[in-house]
Design a protein around this motif. Structure first.
Motif, PDB file in Angstrom:
ATOM      1  N   CYS A  43       0.714  -1.035  -0.070  1.00  0.00           N
ATOM      2  CA  CYS A  43       0.068  -0.067   0.113  1.00  0.00           C
ATOM      3  C   CYS A  43       0.865   1.227   0.049  1.00  0.00           C
ATOM      4  CB  CYS A  43      -0.987   0.038   1.123  1.00  0.00           C
ATOM      5  SG  CYS A  43      -0.457  -0.421   2.711  1.00  0.00           S
ATOM      6  N   ALA A  44       2.065   1.283   0.333  1.00  0.00           N
ATOM      7  CA  ALA A  44       2.928   2.411   0.509  1.00  0.00           C
ATOM      8  C   ALA A  44       3.793   2.447  -1.037  1.00  0.00           C
ATOM      9  CB  ALA A  44       3.931   2.402   1.601  1.00  0.00           C
ATOM     10  N   ALA A  45       3.542   1.539  -1.905  1.00  0.00           N
ATOM     11  CA  ALA A  45       4.300   1.238  -2.960  1.00  0.00           C
ATOM     12  C   ALA A  45       4.302   2.395  -4.204  1.00  0.00           C
ATOM     13  CB  ALA A  45       4.310  -0.096  -3.748  1.00  0.00           C
ATOM     14  N   GLY A  46       3.533   3.185  -3.966  1.00  0.00           N
ATOM     15  CA  GLY A  46       2.959   4.026  -4.996  1.00  0.00           C
ATOM     16  C   GLY A  46       1.952   3.976  -6.150  1.00  0.00           C
ATOM     17  N   ALA A  47       1.966   4.550  -7.194  1.00  0.00           N
ATOM     18  CA  ALA A  47       0.688   4.394  -8.041  1.00  0.00           C
ATOM     19  C   ALA A  47       1.323   3.135  -9.204  1.00  0.00           C
ATOM     20  CB  ALA A  47       0.775   5.404  -9.068  1.00  0.00           C
ATOM     21  N   GLU A  48      -0.080   2.509  -9.126  1.00  0.00           N
ATOM     22  CA  GLU A  48      -0.095   1.192  -9.880  1.00  0.00           C
ATOM     23  C   GLU A  48       0.024   1.504 -11.582  1.00  0.00           C
ATOM     24  OE1 GLU A  48      -3.020  -1.736  -8.711  1.00  0.00           O
ATOM     25  OE2 GLU A  48      -2.693  -1.157  -6.754  1.00  0.00           O
ATOM     26  N   SER A  49      -0.644   2.694 -11.905  1.00  0.00           N
ATOM     27  CA  SER A  49      -0.792   3.248 -13.155  1.00  0.00           C
ATOM     28  C   SER A  49      -0.885   4.653 -12.894  1.00  0.00           C
ATOM     29  CB  SER A  49      -1.882   2.426 -14.024  1.00  0.00           C
ATOM     30  OG  SER A  49      -3.130   2.712 -13.304  1.00  0.00           O
ATOM     31  N   LEU A  50      -0.760   5.278 -14.071  1.00  0.00           N
ATOM     32  CA  LEU A  50      -1.074   6.727 -14.393  1.00  0.00           C
ATOM     33  C   LEU A  50      -1.699   7.070 -15.592  1.00  0.00           C
ATOM     34  CD1 LEU A  50       2.428   8.694 -13.433  1.00  0.00           C
ATOM     35  CD2 LEU A  50       0.440   8.563 -12.147  1.00  0.00           C
ATOM     36  N   ILE A  51      -2.506   7.963 -15.778  1.00  0.00           N
ATOM     37  CA  ILE A  51      -3.233   8.276 -16.762  1.00  0.00           C
ATOM     38  C   ILE A  51      -2.777   9.883 -16.921  1.00  0.00           C
ATOM     39  CG2 ILE A  51      -5.545   8.876 -17.921  1.00  0.00           C
ATOM     40  CD1 ILE A  51      -6.849   6.696 -15.952  1.00  0.00           C
ATOM     41  N   ILE A  52      -2.239  10.207 -18.091  1.00  0.00           N
ATOM     42  CA  ILE A  52      -1.598  11.349 -18.592  1.00  0.00           C
ATOM     43  C   ILE A  52      -2.074  11.527 -20.085  1.00  0.00           C
ATOM     44  CG2 ILE A  52       0.279  12.923 -18.738  1.00  0.00           C
ATOM     45  CD1 ILE A  52       1.807  11.163 -16.601  1.00  0.00           C
ATOM     46  N   ALA A  53      -2.983  12.734 -20.089  1.00  0.00           N
ATOM     47  CA  ALA A  53      -3.419  13.209 -21.452  1.00  0.00           C
ATOM     48  C   ALA A  53      -4.228  12.198 -22.264  1.00  0.00           C
ATOM     49  CB  ALA A  53      -2.413  13.870 -22.224  1.00  0.00           C
ATOM     50  N   GLY A  54      -5.027  11.229 -21.564  1.00  0.00           N
ATOM     51  CA  GLY A  54      -5.744  10.095 -22.049  1.00  0.00           C
ATOM     52  C   GLY A  54      -5.005   8.823 -22.389  1.00  0.00           C
ATOM     53  N   ALA A  55      -3.747   8.765 -22.008  1.00  0.00           N
ATOM     54  CA  ALA A  55      -2.973   7.592 -22.326  1.00  0.00           C
ATOM     55  C   ALA A  55      -2.693   6.925 -20.940  1.00  0.00           C
ATOM     56  CB  ALA A  55      -1.549   7.801 -22.987  1.00  0.00           C
ATOM     57  N   THR A  56      -2.614   5.607 -20.749  1.00  0.00           N
ATOM     58  CA  THR A  56      -2.556   4.943 -19.530  1.00  0.00           C
ATOM     59  C   THR A  56      -0.985   4.374 -19.526  1.00  0.00           C
ATOM     60  OG1 THR A  56      -4.874   4.450 -19.439  1.00  0.00           O
ATOM     61  CG2 THR A  56      -3.242   3.099 -17.975  1.00  0.00           C
ATOM     62  N   TYR A  57      -0.220   4.584 -18.377  1.00  0.00           N
ATOM     63  CA  TYR A  57       1.122   4.197 -18.125  1.00  0.00           C
ATOM     64  C   TYR A  57       1.020   3.162 -17.018  1.00  0.00           C
ATOM     65  CZ  TYR A  57       2.219   7.778 -21.460  1.00  0.00           C
ATOM     66  OH  TYR A  57       2.017   8.904 -22.557  1.00  0.00           O
ATOM     67  N   TYR A  58       1.540   1.898 -17.305  1.00  0.00           N
ATOM     68  CA  TYR A  58       1.657   0.887 -16.150  1.00  0.00           C
ATOM     69  C   TYR A  58       3.079   0.832 -15.469  1.00  0.00           C
ATOM     70  CZ  TYR A  58      -2.883  -0.130 -17.864  1.00  0.00           C
ATOM     71  OH  TYR A  58      -4.302  -0.313 -18.382  1.00  0.00           O
ATOM     72  N   GLU A  59       4.129   1.400 -16.189  1.00  0.00           N
ATOM     73  CA  GLU A  59       5.672   1.311 -15.394  1.00  0.00           C
ATOM     74  C   GLU A  59       6.179   2.445 -15.395  1.00  0.00           C
ATOM     75  OE1 GLU A  59       7.128  -1.446 -14.621  1.00  0.00           O
ATOM     76  OE2 GLU A  59       5.417  -2.585 -15.117  1.00  0.00           O
ATOM     77  N   PRO A  60       6.895   2.979 -14.282  1.00  0.00           N
ATOM     78  CA  PRO A  60       7.695   4.111 -14.352  1.00  0.00           C
ATOM     79  C   PRO A  60       8.558   4.263 -15.544  1.00  0.00           C
ATOM     80  CG  PRO A  60       7.419   3.022 -12.273  1.00  0.00           C
ATOM     81  CD  PRO A  60       6.808   2.166 -12.997  1.00  0.00           C
ATOM     82  N   ALA A  81       1.412  21.584 -19.554  1.00  0.00           N
ATOM     83  CA  ALA A  81       0.088  22.177 -20.156  1.00  0.00           C
ATOM     84  C   ALA A  81      -0.802  21.127 -20.765  1.00  0.00           C
ATOM     85  CB  ALA A  81       0.210  23.621 -20.623  1.00  0.00           C
ATOM     86  N   GLY A  82      -1.702  20.410 -20.096  1.00  0.00           N
ATOM     87  CA  GLY A  82      -2.192  19.284 -20.978  1.00  0.00           C
ATOM     88  C   GLY A  82      -3.489  18.956 -20.265  1.00  0.00           C
ATOM     89  N   GLU A  83      -4.000  17.836 -20.867  1.00  0.00           N
ATOM     90  CA  GLU A  83      -5.398  16.988 -20.364  1.00  0.00           C
ATOM     91  C   GLU A  83      -4.959  16.555 -19.013  1.00  0.00           C
ATOM     92  OE1 GLU A  83      -6.827  14.439 -23.210  1.00  0.00           O
ATOM     93  OE2 GLU A  83      -6.717  15.883 -24.910  1.00  0.00           O
ATOM     94  N   ALA A  84      -6.244  15.856 -18.326  1.00  0.00           N
ATOM     95  CA  ALA A  84      -6.140  15.492 -16.910  1.00  0.00           C
ATOM     96  C   ALA A  84      -5.093  14.379 -16.752  1.00  0.00           C
ATOM     97  CB  ALA A  84      -7.427  15.224 -16.855  1.00  0.00           C
ATOM     98  N   ILE A  85      -4.713  14.338 -15.319  1.00  0.00           N
ATOM     99  CA  ILE A  85      -3.692  13.412 -14.739  1.00  0.00           C
ATOM    100  C   ILE A  85      -4.465  12.586 -13.802  1.00  0.00           C
ATOM    101  CG2 ILE A  85      -1.658  12.949 -13.514  1.00  0.00           C
ATOM    102  CD1 ILE A  85      -0.441  15.362 -15.057  1.00  0.00           C
ATOM    103  N   GLY A  86      -4.282  11.378 -13.802  1.00  0.00           N
ATOM    104  CA  GLY A  86      -4.792  10.478 -12.906  1.00  0.00           C
ATOM    105  C   GLY A  86      -3.933   9.366 -12.293  1.00  0.00           C
ATOM    106  N   ALA A  87      -3.947   9.203 -11.072  1.00  0.00           N
ATOM    107  CA  ALA A  87      -3.101   8.052 -10.504  1.00  0.00           C
ATOM    108  C   ALA A  87      -3.925   6.983  -9.841  1.00  0.00           C
ATOM    109  CB  ALA A  87      -2.065   8.603  -9.450  1.00  0.00           C
ATOM    110  N   GLU A  88      -3.555   5.647 -10.134  1.00  0.00           N
ATOM    111  CA  GLU A  88      -4.204   4.689  -9.462  1.00  0.00           C
ATOM    112  C   GLU A  88      -3.224   4.407  -8.091  1.00  0.00           C
ATOM    113  OE1 GLU A  88      -6.933   2.119  -8.187  1.00  0.00           O
ATOM    114  OE2 GLU A  88      -7.300   3.275  -9.994  1.00  0.00           O
TER     115      GLU A  88
END
Length: 159
Positions: A43-60, A81-88
């Motif tokens: 649970c302290a390992a960080g984000a499992e994935s990131l969504i940046i500007a509509g693309a999903t990334y699974y690896e740092p 300067a871009g679209e939304a950012i999300g972190a799982e």
């Protein structure tokens, strides 16, 4: 979610252990159950994935104009300067320069109607700024938000 663990006394009659070894096994089993219930070390390992500007990334190690995902728990923005950012999961976001995230308004987007969201804890730090805009919220966090040393402007521009 906050969990408070308080010390408790267990009477001798509660466990009928025949030896020190069996008490040791009971203690290990109890600790293992507690770790599973609390989410374990991941649970302290960080984000499992990131969504940046509509693309999903699974690896740092991914990066783009104005951003770099350096490790599972850390994203750097410098002039993004871009679209939304999300972190799982949990994320530390270091800001340098002026940055802005805006909801994409795409009907099939994997992110809610916010400029920034984290399904975990989010720490915003650094010397930069972040402007986050969405139709329902600027920033959505499912757990805790910490702002340390940076300037944040989060706005909802819709209903």
């Amino acid at each position: 979610m906050h969990i408070l663990l308080a010390p408790a006394k267990i009477g001798a009659g509660m466990f009928a252990a025949e030896s020190h070894t069996s008490r040791h096994h009971i203690a290990i089993a109890a600790m293992a159950c507690l770790c599973v219930l609390l989410g374990g070390p991941s649970c302290a390992a960080g984000a499992e994935s990131l969504i940046i500007a509509g693309a999903t990334y699974y690896e740092p190690g991914a990066s783009g104009p104005g951003w770099a995902w350096t490790d599972a728990g850390h994203l750097e923005l410098d002039g993004y300067a871009g679209e939304a950012i999300g972190a799982e999961g949990d994320l530390v976001l270091t800001l340098a320069g002026q940055n802005s995230v805006t909801e994409s308004h795409a009907p099939d987007a994997d992110i809610t109607l916010c400029g920034m969201e984290a399904w975990g804890n989010l720490t915003l730090r650094g010397t930069g700024t972040l402007t986050a805009t969405g139709s329902q919220c600027g920033i959505h966090i499912s757990q805790a938000l910490v702002v340390d040393g940076c300037t944040v402007d989060a706005r909802a521009d819709g209903a």
